[in-house]
Design a protein around this motif. Sequence first.
Motif, PDB file in Angstrom:
ATOM      1  N   PHE A 137       0.819  -1.211   0.000  1.00  0.00           N
ATOM      2  CA  PHE A 137       0.000   0.000   0.000  1.00  0.00           C
ATOM      3  C   PHE A 137       0.854   1.263   0.000  1.00  0.00           C
ATOM      4  O   PHE A 137       0.679   2.142  -0.834  1.00  0.00           O
ATOM      5  N   GLY A 138       1.769   1.385   0.966  1.00  0.00           N
ATOM      6  CA  GLY A 138       2.543   2.613   1.092  1.00  0.00           C
ATOM      7  C   GLY A 138       1.866   3.589   2.036  1.00  0.00           C
ATOM      8  O   GLY A 138       0.637   3.577   2.198  1.00  0.00           O
ATOM      9  N   PHE A 139       2.669   4.471   2.658  1.00  0.00           N
ATOM     10  CA  PHE A 139       2.155   5.385   3.673  1.00  0.00           C
ATOM     11  C   PHE A 139       2.779   6.770   3.506  1.00  0.00           C
ATOM     12  O   PHE A 139       3.389   7.047   2.481  1.00  0.00           O
ATOM     13  N   HIS A 140       2.583   7.623   4.498  1.00  0.00           N
ATOM     14  CA  HIS A 140       2.998   9.029   4.439  1.00  0.00           C
ATOM     15  C   HIS A 140       2.353   9.755   3.260  1.00  0.00           C
ATOM     16  O   HIS A 140       2.900  10.717   2.717  1.00  0.00           O
ATOM     17  N   GLY A 141       1.173   9.284   2.876  1.00  0.00           N
ATOM     18  CA  GLY A 141       0.517   9.820   1.688  1.00  0.00           C
ATOM     19  C   GLY A 141       0.107  11.277   1.795  1.00  0.00           C
ATOM     20  O   GLY A 141       0.109  11.995   0.788  1.00  0.00           O
ATOM     21  N   LEU A 142      -0.248  11.743   2.993  1.00  0.00           N
ATOM     22  CA  LEU A 142      -0.611  13.158   3.145  1.00  0.00           C
ATOM     23  C   LEU A 142       0.612  14.042   2.914  1.00  0.00           C
ATOM     24  O   LEU A 142       0.523  15.103   2.285  1.00  0.00           O
ATOM     25  N   SER A 143       1.759  13.592   3.402  1.00  0.00           N
ATOM     26  CA  SER A 143       3.001  14.327   3.179  1.00  0.00           C
ATOM     27  C   SER A 143       3.343  14.360   1.692  1.00  0.00           C
ATOM     28  O   SER A 143       3.693  15.413   1.142  1.00  0.00           O
ATOM     29  N   TYR A 144       3.229  13.224   1.025  1.00  0.00           N
ATOM     30  CA  TYR A 144       3.558  13.174  -0.400  1.00  0.00           C
ATOM     31  C   TYR A 144       2.565  13.987  -1.230  1.00  0.00           C
ATOM     32  O   TYR A 144       2.935  14.582  -2.253  1.00  0.00           O
ATOM     33  N   THR A 145       1.309  14.038  -0.797  1.00  0.00           N
ATOM     34  CA  THR A 145       0.326  14.881  -1.482  1.00  0.00           C
ATOM     35  C   THR A 145       0.751  16.341  -1.416  1.00  0.00           C
ATOM     36  O   THR A 145       0.697  17.064  -2.421  1.00  0.00           O
ATOM     37  N   TYR A 146       1.192  16.764  -0.233  1.00  0.00           N
ATOM     38  CA  TYR A 146       1.633  18.153  -0.084  1.00  0.00           C
ATOM     39  C   TYR A 146       2.844  18.437  -0.973  1.00  0.00           C
ATOM     40  O   TYR A 146       2.894  19.475  -1.648  1.00  0.00           O
ATOM     41  N   ILE A 147       3.812  17.527  -0.969  1.00  0.00           N
ATOM     42  CA  ILE A 147       5.027  17.746  -1.770  1.00  0.00           C
ATOM     43  C   ILE A 147       4.686  17.800  -3.257  1.00  0.00           C
ATOM     44  O   ILE A 147       5.196  18.661  -3.990  1.00  0.00           O
ATOM     45  N   ALA A 148       3.818  16.905  -3.723  1.00  0.00           N
ATOM     46  CA  ALA A 148       3.427  16.904  -5.133  1.00  0.00           C
ATOM     47  C   ALA A 148       2.759  18.223  -5.501  1.00  0.00           C
ATOM     48  O   ALA A 148       3.036  18.804  -6.565  1.00  0.00           O
ATOM     49  N   ASP A 149       1.871  18.706  -4.631  1.00  0.00           N
ATOM     50  CA  ASP A 149       1.205  19.986  -4.890  1.00  0.00           C
ATOM     51  C   ASP A 149       2.205  21.136  -4.892  1.00  0.00           C
ATOM     52  O   ASP A 149       2.112  22.069  -5.704  1.00  0.00           O
ATOM     53  N   ARG A 150       3.162  21.066  -3.975  1.00  0.00           N
ATOM     54  CA  ARG A 150       4.172  22.135  -3.894  1.00  0.00           C
ATOM     55  C   ARG A 150       5.064  22.142  -5.126  1.00  0.00           C
ATOM     56  O   ARG A 150       5.400  23.221  -5.650  1.00  0.00           O
ATOM     57  N   LEU A 151       5.441  20.980  -5.611  1.00  0.00           N
ATOM     58  CA  LEU A 151       6.247  20.916  -6.831  1.00  0.00           C
ATOM     59  C   LEU A 151       5.498  21.531  -8.011  1.00  0.00           C
ATOM     60  O   LEU A 151       6.082  22.239  -8.834  1.00  0.00           O
ATOM     61  N   ARG A 152       4.197  21.273  -8.069  1.00  0.00           N
ATOM     62  CA  ARG A 152       3.388  21.837  -9.149  1.00  0.00           C
ATOM     63  C   ARG A 152       3.295  23.352  -9.030  1.00  0.00           C
ATOM     64  O   ARG A 152       3.299  24.073 -10.032  1.00  0.00           O
ATOM     65  N   GLU A 153       3.202  23.838  -7.786  1.00  0.00           N
ATOM     66  CA  GLU A 153       3.171  25.287  -7.572  1.00  0.00           C
ATOM     67  C   GLU A 153       4.465  25.944  -8.032  1.00  0.00           C
ATOM     68  O   GLU A 153       4.449  27.039  -8.596  1.00  0.00           O
ATOM     69  N   ILE A 154       5.592  25.266  -7.771  1.00  0.00           N
ATOM     70  CA  ILE A 154       6.889  25.827  -8.149  1.00  0.00           C
ATOM     71  C   ILE A 154       7.023  25.883  -9.666  1.00  0.00           C
ATOM     72  O   ILE A 154       7.427  26.903 -10.237  1.00  0.00           O
ATOM     73  N   SER A 155       6.666  24.778 -10.323  1.00  0.00           N
ATOM     74  CA  SER A 155       6.848  24.715 -11.780  1.00  0.00           C
ATOM     75  C   SER A 155       6.142  23.499 -12.350  1.00  0.00           C
ATOM     76  O   SER A 155       6.305  22.390 -11.836  1.00  0.00           O
ATOM     77  N   GLU A 156       5.378  23.700 -13.412  1.00  0.00           N
ATOM     78  CA  GLU A 156       4.759  22.572 -14.099  1.00  0.00           C
ATOM     79  C   GLU A 156       5.820  21.657 -14.703  1.00  0.00           C
ATOM     80  O   GLU A 156       5.615  20.452 -14.833  1.00  0.00           O
ATOM     81  N   TYR A 157       6.960  22.248 -15.054  1.00  0.00           N
ATOM     82  CA  TYR A 157       8.064  21.442 -15.583  1.00  0.00           C
ATOM     83  C   TYR A 157       8.655  20.568 -14.488  1.00  0.00           C
ATOM     84  O   TYR A 157       8.961  19.393 -14.696  1.00  0.00           O
ATOM     85  N   LEU A 158       8.799  21.147 -13.289  1.00  0.00           N
ATOM     86  CA  LEU A 158       9.405  20.414 -12.181  1.00  0.00           C
ATOM     87  C   LEU A 158       8.573  19.195 -11.791  1.00  0.00           C
ATOM     88  O   LEU A 158       9.113  18.119 -11.542  1.00  0.00           O
ATOM     89  N   VAL A 159       7.260  19.342 -11.735  1.00  0.00           N
ATOM     90  CA  VAL A 159       6.417  18.240 -11.290  1.00  0.00           C
ATOM     91  C   VAL A 159       6.440  17.074 -12.279  1.00  0.00           C
ATOM     92  O   VAL A 159       6.121  15.938 -11.921  1.00  0.00           O
ATOM     93  N   LYS A 160       6.824  17.335 -13.517  1.00  0.00           N
ATOM     94  CA  LYS A 160       6.884  16.274 -14.523  1.00  0.00           C
ATOM     95  C   LYS A 160       8.161  15.438 -14.420  1.00  0.00           C
ATOM     96  O   LYS A 160       8.257  14.368 -15.027  1.00  0.00           O
ATOM     97  N   LYS A 161       9.124  15.923 -13.648  1.00  0.00           N
ATOM     98  CA  LYS A 161      10.400  15.212 -13.544  1.00  0.00           C
ATOM     99  C   LYS A 161      10.253  13.903 -12.778  1.00  0.00           C
ATOM    100  O   LYS A 161       9.364  13.746 -11.940  1.00  0.00           O
ATOM    101  N   ARG A 162      11.147  12.960 -13.059  1.00  0.00           N
ATOM    102  CA  ARG A 162      11.225  11.722 -12.280  1.00  0.00           C
ATOM    103  C   ARG A 162      11.852  12.073 -10.932  1.00  0.00           C
ATOM    104  O   ARG A 162      13.039  12.381 -10.856  1.00  0.00           O
ATOM    105  N   THR A 163      11.017  12.040  -9.903  1.00  0.00           N
ATOM    106  CA  THR A 163      11.403  12.566  -8.598  1.00  0.00           C
ATOM    107  C   THR A 163      11.311  11.497  -7.522  1.00  0.00           C
ATOM    108  O   THR A 163      10.349  10.727  -7.477  1.00  0.00           O
ATOM    109  N   VAL A 164      12.313  11.470  -6.652  1.00  0.00           N
ATOM    110  CA  VAL A 164      12.237  10.660  -5.441  1.00  0.00           C
ATOM    111  C   VAL A 164      12.090  11.619  -4.270  1.00  0.00           C
ATOM    112  O   VAL A 164      12.901  12.537  -4.097  1.00  0.00           O
ATOM    113  N   VAL A 165      11.037  11.424  -3.482  1.00  0.00           N
ATOM    114  CA  VAL A 165      10.829  12.219  -2.272  1.00  0.00           C
ATOM    115  C   VAL A 165      11.223  11.364  -1.078  1.00  0.00           C
ATOM    116  O   VAL A 165      10.721  10.247  -0.905  1.00  0.00           O
ATOM    117  N   ALA A 166      12.131  11.888  -0.262  1.00  0.00           N
ATOM    118  CA  ALA A 166      12.616  11.181   0.924  1.00  0.00           C
ATOM    119  C   ALA A 166      11.981  11.802   2.158  1.00  0.00           C
ATOM    120  O   ALA A 166      12.388  12.885   2.600  1.00  0.00           O
TER     121      ALA A 166
END
Length: 403
Positions: free
Chosen positions: A177-206
């Motif tokens: 399943f995976g967890f920390h989903g609320l945190s990852y939701t925030y990070i994904a939204d923040r990346l999109r706010e910074i740049s539409e190009y950035l959110v499209k990148k292959r990203t690992v969130v630690a």
Amino acid sequence: MNGTILALNAGSSSLKFRLYEVEGDKFTLVLRGQFDGVNENPHLSVKEAGGKEICNFDLEIGEHMQEDMLERIFSVIKPYTASRPLQAVGHRVLHGGGRFADPVLLNDEIVEYLETLIPMGPLHQPANLASIKLFRRIRPDLPQVACFDTAFHVNIDERAARYPIPLEYEAKGYRRFGFHGLSYTYIADRLREISEYLVKKRTVVAHLGSGSSMCAMRNGKAIDTTMGLTPLGGLMMGTRSGTVDPGLVLTLMEAENLSPAEIKHMLYYKSGLLGVSGISGDLRVLMASEDPNAKKAIDLFVFRACRELSIMVATMQGMESLVFSAGIGENSPVIRKLICERLAWLGVQLDDEANNANAEIISCPESRVEVRVIPTDEEIVLARQTSRVVSEALAAGQDVAYA
């Protein structure tokens, strides 16, 4: 929706809460509070959004600790909700199982289902449900919304979600399943706010903290993650082992005569940084220690983090961006540096000055992988999801009170 929303983030030993004023799509933080050391040395601290301290004191552990905490929350927020009535409370719920991929209005039937998932989240799920039940008793008129940590990962690559076990068990819902989903939701939204190009990148969130995980994402969606059926898998954590050979568990049962309950307790509460160091599960304590076992625990934490990250990279067939978040990820330049040094083979080059300053971008301009530090905010995600669910239900003419 207009009024206030209470966001509750209940953990195994802490309870964080925030009160937000809501006007349509605008969310304004009113105050934030936290109960720490709930099981040992409980302490309450509350501040207004501007930093003014409302309370800061120790509590005594009583027979009805949970009830006392919620009563104190109501007491603290009461003056702030007099003219802006409390409209709903949003709960972080660890596990939604295979049934819930979105936040949901709570009722007794849903809570009963969530109780069946306690074996898959024995540290957090009981605390989440305890808060829900107490609110049900104190304010049955108040809409309650469950926001699931598993929801962000519901559409990960099917090959990442499946365990190589017999079909009959896969059909019963035994999967990753995976967890920390609320945190990852925030990070994904923040990346999109910074740049539409950035959110499209292959990203690992630690997401590195007392509980740690990583998520491979692209276009704001999860592709793979390190935790599995339970939050025990993946990275080495404060007191949790992370992934171990299942044969180790079987051997411990047979050779050491340990019961399943004893093994569960060991892997959840006695392993990780605490188990390897024999000192503490708190990384800050270990970094201040001169004990050689403290250094061994830190070294293993970094080693295991890099190994799990390489799995995320393999799933995405590359990595263009790395984001550090959560308590350790946001606040420990030393750990970030140790991890990034082991990732030089991926083209990661750290800017030491930026890293030591906890800058937003801590990689060198010539680094093939952009490395960022983004503070996470699970509570604002709770508030937004809660507002959306209640507003949609009201628009549809539904009864939103907990039933």
